[in-house]
Structure formats: C-alpha cells, structure tokens
Write a protein that holds these residues in place. Sequence first.
Motif, PDB file in Angstrom:
ATOM      1  N   VAL A 101       0.836  -1.199   0.000  1.00 28.25           N
ATOM      2  CA  VAL A 101       0.000   0.000   0.000  1.00 28.25           C
ATOM      3  C   VAL A 101       0.875   1.254   0.000  1.00 28.25           C
ATOM      4  O   VAL A 101       0.628   2.199  -0.761  1.00 28.25           O
ATOM      5  N   TYR A 102       1.902   1.267   0.832  1.00 24.44           N
ATOM      6  CA  TYR A 102       2.783   2.438   0.892  1.00 24.44           C
ATOM      7  C   TYR A 102       3.519   2.675  -0.423  1.00 24.44           C
ATOM      8  O   TYR A 102       3.830   3.817  -0.770  1.00 24.44           O
ATOM      9  N   LEU A 103       3.762   1.627  -1.148  1.00 28.55           N
ATOM     10  CA  LEU A 103       4.442   1.786  -2.436  1.00 28.55           C
ATOM     11  C   LEU A 103       3.549   2.450  -3.486  1.00 28.55           C
ATOM     12  O   LEU A 103       4.026   2.846  -4.549  1.00 28.55           O
ATOM     13  N   GLN A 104       2.256   2.577  -3.172  1.00 28.45           N
ATOM     14  CA  GLN A 104       1.324   3.256  -4.086  1.00 28.45           C
ATOM     15  C   GLN A 104       0.984   4.665  -3.608  1.00 28.45           C
ATOM     16  O   GLN A 104       0.237   5.387  -4.267  1.00 28.45           O
ATOM     17  N   SER A 105       1.510   5.056  -2.450  1.00 24.71           N
ATOM     18  CA  SER A 105       1.150   6.339  -1.851  1.00 24.71           C
ATOM     19  C   SER A 105       1.948   7.483  -2.471  1.00 24.71           C
ATOM     20  O   SER A 105       3.173   7.438  -2.514  1.00 24.71           O
ATOM     21  N   THR A 106       1.246   8.507  -2.933  1.00 20.77           N
ATOM     22  CA  THR A 106       1.933   9.650  -3.550  1.00 20.77           C
ATOM     23  C   THR A 106       1.414  11.001  -3.069  1.00 20.77           C
ATOM     24  O   THR A 106       2.016  12.029  -3.384  1.00 20.77           O
ATOM     25  N   ASN A 107       0.310  11.040  -2.325  1.00 21.43           N
ATOM     26  CA  ASN A 107      -0.269  12.338  -1.984  1.00 21.43           C
ATOM     27  C   ASN A 107      -0.483  12.547  -0.484  1.00 21.43           C
ATOM     28  O   ASN A 107      -1.251  13.396  -0.069  1.00 21.43           O
ATOM     29  N   PHE A 136       9.964   8.997  -2.383  1.00 19.18           N
ATOM     30  CA  PHE A 136      10.267   7.584  -2.576  1.00 19.18           C
ATOM     31  C   PHE A 136       9.608   7.032  -3.838  1.00 19.18           C
ATOM     32  O   PHE A 136      10.215   6.261  -4.585  1.00 19.18           O
ATOM     33  N   ASN A 137       8.377   7.424  -4.099  1.00 20.78           N
ATOM     34  CA  ASN A 137       7.628   6.890  -5.234  1.00 20.78           C
ATOM     35  C   ASN A 137       7.742   7.775  -6.471  1.00 20.78           C
ATOM     36  O   ASN A 137       6.818   7.874  -7.273  1.00 20.78           O
ATOM     37  N   LEU A 174      10.095   4.073   7.414  1.00 18.59           N
ATOM     38  CA  LEU A 174      10.202   2.650   7.738  1.00 18.59           C
ATOM     39  C   LEU A 174       9.397   1.702   6.837  1.00 18.59           C
ATOM     40  O   LEU A 174       9.808   0.551   6.670  1.00 18.59           O
ATOM     41  N   PRO A 175       8.266   2.114   6.247  1.00 17.53           N
ATOM     42  CA  PRO A 175       7.611   1.191   5.323  1.00 17.53           C
ATOM     43  C   PRO A 175       8.514   0.746   4.172  1.00 17.53           C
ATOM     44  O   PRO A 175       8.295  -0.311   3.574  1.00 17.53           O
ATOM     45  N   TYR A 176       9.536   1.552   3.880  1.00 15.83           N
ATOM     46  CA  TYR A 176      10.421   1.269   2.745  1.00 15.83           C
ATOM     47  C   TYR A 176      11.761   0.687   3.185  1.00 15.83           C
ATOM     48  O   TYR A 176      12.708   0.641   2.401  1.00 15.83           O
ATOM     49  N   LEU A 177      11.825   0.229   4.430  1.00 14.25           N
ATOM     50  CA  LEU A 177      13.091  -0.235   4.995  1.00 14.25           C
ATOM     51  C   LEU A 177      13.709  -1.375   4.190  1.00 14.25           C
ATOM     52  O   LEU A 177      14.936  -1.468   4.066  1.00 14.25           O
ATOM     53  N   HIS A 178      12.873  -2.256   3.636  1.00 14.95           N
ATOM     54  CA  HIS A 178      13.380  -3.383   2.845  1.00 14.95           C
ATOM     55  C   HIS A 178      13.421  -3.077   1.349  1.00 14.95           C
ATOM     56  O   HIS A 178      13.794  -3.943   0.548  1.00 14.95           O
ATOM     57  N   LYS A 179      13.038  -1.881   0.987  1.00 14.99           N
ATOM     58  CA  LYS A 179      12.934  -1.524  -0.426  1.00 14.99           C
ATOM     59  C   LYS A 179      14.002  -0.529  -0.875  1.00 14.99           C
ATOM     60  O   LYS A 179      14.068  -0.181  -2.049  1.00 14.99           O
TER      61      LYS A 179
END
Length: 293
Positions: A29-35, A43-44, A128-133
Amino acid sequence: MKKFLLFTLKILISIIVLAVVLDFLYTTVYLQSTNRGKIEDVFNSKSRKYDVIILGSSRANNHFVAQMFEEKGLKTFNYGMSGGHLFEASLLLKLMIERNYQIKNVILEADLNLSNDHQAEGISAKFLPYLHKSEVIRKHFEQESDFNELYYIPFYRYIKYDTKIGFREIFKIVKCERTSALDNLGYYPLVRHKKGNMKNDIVNLKPLPHNKYYEEIKSICKANNINFIAVMTPMCENVVGMNYFDKVKKTYPEIHNYENVVVENKYFSSCGHMNDTGARLFTAIILRDFFNK
C-alpha cells in the motif's frame, strides 16, 4: 504435553505467517502512496529536475516560500518537515539522489537542529515502510539501537509506530485521502492572526562540534555537484540566548546567519516561526542574496 506443544507451535507459526502477510500488504500500500506526505512523494518518484530544493525542519517548511522562487524562474520545492531533524533531512536528500534527481541548489535550514544528531521518531518512522525496499534507508537506520527488531521482525515496525504508519494511515492511503503537505510546493504558510508562544529560551542550547548529518548533507552536495547553501533563519525579538547563533557561526563558519533579518513580533506566528508575511520578506532577501533575483 505433546499435543500442547504442537498446538503452541501451530499458533506461533500462524502468528509469524500473519505478520509476514500483513507486512507485505502494508508495504505494498505504501508503495502506491503519492499524496500523503513528502517522504512518500520522493520515494515513489524518479528523475525529477529542480533548481532549488529546501530542506530542514518546520523552520524551513514555514520560512521559504517556494512559489516566490518559481516566480523568478527557479523550479523549486520545499521539503522542510515539521518536527524533523537533520537525520531526516539527510536521508531525504539521499533518497533524491537514489531516485536520480537532478538538483542545482540545496538550501538547508541549519540552526537549532545542529544541537542534536538523533532522529525525530515521529518523522523518521515514515521512512520505515520502505526499509526493505531501499538500500539507502536500510544503511541510514543501521546504527540505530532498534534496527535489528525493525528490520528482521516482520510487521514489528508497523506495530511500534502504529500512530504514524499503522492501520489508520493505511486506511487513508487506500481511500486516497490527501494531506496539505504537498500544497504550495511544500511551503506551509502560518496565518498572521494566530499567535503561538512568543517567548523562547535557548540559553542552554549548544551546537554539536561535528553534527554527523549536517556533514553528510554537505558531502552529498559536493559529490553530486550541488550548490550547498546553509542558512540560519529568523527568530522573534523576545528570544533569550540569541548568542547560540554566534556559536553556530563560530563552529560552522560557512553557514549564513539570517536570524536577525526579520525580528519584529508582527512578522511571527510563534517566536521560532514567521507568519506568511514574515516568510515572504525573508524569502525575498534569500532570492536577492543568493540568486540575484
């Protein structure tokens, strides 16, 4: 006893599987967040071009009017984050470089936050949602005391920082609810008629002799041929301990001291934050002094 142990093992495995699944779903879900915020926005994204990027805390977010730069032909975004420290500013700049941003100038608000080199948990949690990305994010957090738990225990980071990146935030992302964080090219104007605390005591504040994250930002700019502009921004006339800024100048002589270019209380919403009128006066001075605009 054997049945009990088997049952316990099944429960444990179920919990681990559930944690892994939830971790995957939340991260997706966080990987789709832009706004929702500035961190997700960077990040995105990829390969943006800017004449000016502004970094720092609320004293950057509220003090640099990005539209005024744009009106002078300078593509600009204010990535100042209220409550943020240099820990987060450095990481955000690293992410921009990782995303192949082309940046000509970085303006860093560097004054009060030079007194510490720790993270601001409320802001850093949003990385932190992107810690592994992201290798950049992983390396930035590696020296933190809770890194192993955050990195290796699935879903732990979402539980620990539930109020920042937990279910409520996920729900708002899914609903496509936007925030005002990206409005006005990242600048957040403070209104004139709302007054906060108009007294401030910074007598006991001392700049660190070597702020790790300030030095990181300088090094990143140098390595990527980015013009680095570090400034101290104004505070109201009621501040006690204004010699702090002299200490900063002595320790970091390359930082430009603008703490006294706007001082009248009528230009402030609180002692450490100018209102929109004050911010526009200040931004005009920055444009004149550094961009001949």
